[in-house]
Motif scaffolding. Sequence first.
Motif, PDB file in Angstrom:
ATOM      1  N   GLY A   1     -42.536  26.093  21.019  1.00 21.13           N
ATOM      2  CA  GLY A   1     -43.268  25.148  21.647  1.00 21.13           C
ATOM      3  C   GLY A   1     -43.659  23.940  20.905  1.00 21.13           C
TER       4      GLY A   1
ATOM      5  N   ASP B   1     -41.550  27.120  25.688  1.00 25.19           N
ATOM      6  CA  ASP B   1     -42.614  26.563  26.499  1.00 25.19           C
ATOM      7  C   ASP B   1     -41.956  25.911  27.575  1.00 25.19           C
TER       8      ASP B   1
ATOM      9  N   ALA C   1     -46.788  29.943  26.637  1.00 25.45           N
ATOM     10  CA  ALA C   1     -47.721  29.365  26.919  1.00 25.45           C
ATOM     11  C   ALA C   1     -48.671  28.830  25.806  1.00 25.45           C
TER      12      ALA C   1
END
Length: 699
Positions: free
Chosen positions: A223, A483, A489
């Motif tokens: 992410g 992500d 998240a």
Amino acid sequence: MSRERAEAHLRALVGSDTATLREDQWSAIEALAVDRRRALVVQRTGWGKSAVYFVATLLLREQGAGPTVIVSPLLALMRNQIAAAERAGIRAVTINSTNIEDWEPIQQAILDGDVDVLLVSPERLNNPGFRDEVLPRLAATCGLLVVDEAHCISDWGHDFRPDYRRIRTLLGDLPDGIPVLATTATANARVTADVAEQLGSAGSLGDVLVLRGSLDRESLRLGVVRLKTAEQRLAWLADHLAEQPGSGIVYCLTVAATQEIADYLRSRGHEVAAYSGQTETTERQALEQDLITGRVKALVATSALGMGFDATLGFVVNMGAPSSPVAYYQQVGRAGRGTDEAAVVLLPAIEDRDIWAYFASLAFPREEQVRQTLAVLADEGRPLSTATLETYVDLNRNRLETMLKVLDVDGAVRRVKGGWESTGREWVYDEERYRRVTEAREREQQAMLDYIATDRCRMRFLRDQLDDTSHDPGESADCGRCDNCGGLALSADVSAAAVEEAGARLSRPGVVVEPRKMWPTALANLGIDLKGKIAEGAEEGRAVARLTDLGYGQALRELFAPATEDGTVPLPLVNAVIEVLGDWRPPVDAIVVVESQTRPTLTADLASGLSRFLRVPVVGRWAIADPEVAPEQGSANSAQRVAAVGRRFTLQLDEALDGQRILLVDDRVGTGWTLTLAARALRRAGAAEVRPLVLATTS
């Protein structure tokens, strides 16, 4: 020879009665131990490449083969490999720069047949004594040669190391029928082809088995968190570090950032420590063990904590982006070994590109600098040390050493006891290749920016950069875990308190400017009668900040940007200087200013402002005597810089010093030699003490 026998060795190695070999592992082992071939294995971190060469070693030793020689780049990796080998009953030893006193008994143990595996660093291959005395015997008697982290062989790789090029010579010296294994987790198609070609062309075996597997790391959740300011990024780390699973690594682009961030996180109650190439060896080992055992939440590290570090880590966070997706894949690969899930978070910064540009400036030197080095060695007709060569060639120690290693492998120079000597062989500057490598680096930097901005699967993006297309037909190549795929998240929220504390930490100015202690070697070659310890030098000084710092670094980078016009000191930096003086409290009787050709208004304003604030006079100038000497001439190495500064400046005083304590004021410090020579001149003119104060330091 049966696969069952190989798997029996594997079970002893990993300590499991149910362990079995993967098909590609057996293919590689069979190629080495049965067919005596050369093989290149490109597989993800944690796949089990070390199991291939340890099992192959045991099988070959059973057949009466000599010991395996493993060329390994890092001491941390060597320690891990020796521990793994001993678990399987493999007698493993290492020859490296830290155990010179053990070399002779180790060599005798090899001759006696008491060693199964010898690990050597690539730097040893270019050591004159090792190269001329030990290496030929190893080449004649080894049963298997292993080149770990083999992407370092190729200058197309993200981590090219010239010492690895010596391996090609070693390959050519091996007797027929000696198998060779090269392994890496980070090679795209171009690097793979380059390494395979070198493996094949260097010896009599042209048939190189290349095994490329999927580079997908199923445990990694990738992410990116994009925040606008350094304060927000630090605050995010402070707020969210405890949420990351287990222990891990916070990677930084500079040594200064590791220290700054680790200090801040400790102030917020996190158990962390800084780690870089400047960390002492014993401390590095202790910190690595603290991370492995979970005694620290994270090591805040440069890429010095990289290849070969083997531990079960739950996360990697990058404060700033590496300059290529391949280098990034290498770093994030430290996480997710032995765990089902690991978090990988990138917090990019605008200043990343400035840092990339700095490291890019350290590329292979211009042709005229190479030719000058070759000419000096040829004219001298005797070995010259790197320090002596610095007095002739305007390159810093690291770049000069790297260039000489490349020239050594190319046959133009030779490393001998006492330094380097010319071989007299003709050398060709491959300008086209260097240009293409530079262009490839620029494409990699753009690809890293594309990774940050992409809305595609992040793991797929990295695999594409590594030319990995090994997914099942008809199945999506998207990972489903990052992500962008919805599998991770990441909150970009940061608390106001954390931002405020981070801002306070970053806005706290003050960096120690350490005085130079020793004169450069061989200044006599430049007609300068200075040597040994600096007797009349400066005291410890202060700078507002480093140019690479997260806080005031940004304001200083803008101030010293080529496009910024000369002017007075900006008010925020005026306040920072006052705060530094308040913390430092140096005894000052008078001020001397270093004249600047490029920013005369800035330095004059800084000196006059300090004079008013401290209520002491400006009594002189370290004045420009020869403007033909460029402002930063000779800054690539110390000897050249001392010579240039000595020609460029002279001390001009308005009154006698008579034991006064001097504040020596300049806009920024790089090598430190301008301040050192100015302090010497002031001390010789009667100053009792000289303390430098500058706005910025470049290191």
